[in-house]
Design an enzyme around this catalytic site. Structure first.
Site: not given
Ligand code: PMT
Length: 404
Positions: A210-213, A277
């Site tokens: 995943g990502n940090r959005s 994102a």
């Protein structure tokens, strides 16, 4: 007052009444002060049983008014209301709502409201039974018919163990709605789809890439568009922030789910804003059970496959008149090089606009502020904004409203 209440100082009266949500009124006062407004708190006696006067005076930077019989020589019972540009009552209890509907003025807040021609915004907070009681329902209808803006209540956990409709909406939403009351409804009737958050690609039943959005930027856009009159559909990928009560939301997890949700929402949208994102790749296969290190030893390779480019697909298939907007999240430190990357990206993706924002360990993702340069399809700069994610949202929507 100008076109941008966010930037012109307003004199805002914040009425606080006696409910447990009074502690959250501090957030309302603080957000208004931080937005540059001159905030005057009028608290009922009951409110001061839940929250201390020094807290409110420190946060509002002004004395707190409570007593009808103080400052009589200055005719304060009418002066506060007459001088107000905006009155926000948060929380508004069932009792205060009933008094407002009846036009009672037995305390300073009642007098302030009656003596004012300023818009009135109330954020009800009470138990579900009280909110749904026919008396409250009728009182709210009366207030609405007089042009009072009612924010919420939200559905959620209440003071005791119960939950349901009655929870005061979050301070940021109250402030956005309140300030928007003074704005023209320049997006009235526009159907806007906004994506927010970060997609997650499952590796196995317990892990994902995943990502940090956090979803803050997309949710701020959705809220700002709704308060400016748009019909907003938010598609949220793993949001870490509360969804405003004024927008419809569909929750998704992965990029393929996001792609499906966007494809059907876009069919009837005038504008699609891709602030989410989105993972460019996903694991080729998802393990049915937890991946075991005993089976893989010291190294584990993952085979990833490309996800569809949702933004490029939207741009390719857009209807005449439909506006497609993307964001570009880049770590390039040099401003000129960042812009060139943005120009190349909008040329590749084919969207109408692209908002280029620098991201990094402490920038862009999950922060409260953002800094963007908005390019049109020729790569020309049409807007630059730096500040809170809601102020960035408003500047983006100003471009849309002007381009109408
Ligand atoms: O959510 P916050 O914590 O508030 O953070 C906000 C943000 C930094 C995430 C936001 O402002 C932002 O930049 N969003 C876009 C992030 C991104 O995916 O950028 P990108 O450069 O990888 O993609 C460019 C555009 O293509 C984006 O509009 C993206 O939604 C879209 N995209 C990307 C890949 C893909 N497979 N499909 C897409 O549609």
């Amino acid at each position: 007052m100008g076109d941008h209440p966010d930037t012109d100082q307003l004199r805002v009266v914040v009425g606080i009444t006696g409910g447990i949500a009074a502690y959250k009124a501090v957030g309302v006062v603080r957000a208004l002060v931080l937005a540059g407004h001159d905030v005057h708190v009028v608290a009922t006696d009951a409110a001061l049983r839940f929250i201390g006067r020094p807290t409110l005076e420190a946060i509002s930077r002004n004395p707190v008014d409570t007593d009808l019989y103080e400052g009589v020589a200055e005719v304060r019972h009418v002066a506060i209301g007459q001088a107000a540009d905006l009155i926000v009552i948060a929380p508004a209890t069932a009792n205060t709502i009933a008094k407002l509907a009846a036009g009672l003025a037995d305390d300073l807040l009642g007098n302030t409201v009656l003596a004012s021609r300023a818009p009135l915004v109330i954020a009800p907070a009470m138990h579900t039974e009280m909110w749904q009681n026919p008396a409250t329902v009728a009182n709210i209808a009366v207030l609405r018919s007089r042009g009072v803006t009612v924010v919420g209540p939200a559905v959620g956990q209440l003071t005791g163990t119960d939950s349901g409709p009655g929870r005061m909406v979050e301070p940021d939403e109250i402030v956005s709605v309140a300030l928007a009351v003074l704005r023209p409804k320049d997006l009235l009737g526009r159907r806007i789809v906004v994506t927010a958050g970060g997609t997650r690609e499952a590796l196995d039943p317990v892990r994902y890439i995943g990502n940090r959005s956090s979803g803050k930027q997309g949710v701020a856009i959705a809220l700002a568009a709704a308060v400016r009159g748009a019909d907003v559909m938010l598609i949220g990928a793993n949001l870490e922030v509360a969804v405003p009560t004024s927008v419809r939301v569909e929750h998704v997890v992965s990029t393929l789910e996001l792609a499906n949700a966007v494809a059907s929402a876009a069919e009837r949208a005038d504008v699609v804003i891709m602030a989410a994102a989105v993972a460019d790749y996903r694991p080729e296969s998802v393990a049915e059970s937890k991946i075991k290190k005993e089976l893989h030893g010291d190294r584990l390779s993952l085979e990833l496959v490309r996800n569809p480019d949702i933004l490029a697909g939207l741009a390719e298939t857009r209807r005449a008149g439909q506006v497609i907007i993307g964001f570009a999240a880049e770590t390039e430190p040099d401003a000129a090089a960042l812009l060139e990357i943005g120009r190349a990206k909008i040329a590749r993706k084919g969207s109408d606009y692209l908002l280029v924002n620098r991201v990094g360990w402490h920038e862009g993702f999950a922060t409260d502020g953002n800094s963007v340069v908005m390019l049109d399809r020729h790569g020309d700069i049409v807007m630059e904004a730096s500040g809170s994610k809601s102020s960035v949202a408003d500047k983006l929507l100003d471009v849309l409203a002007r381009a109408r």
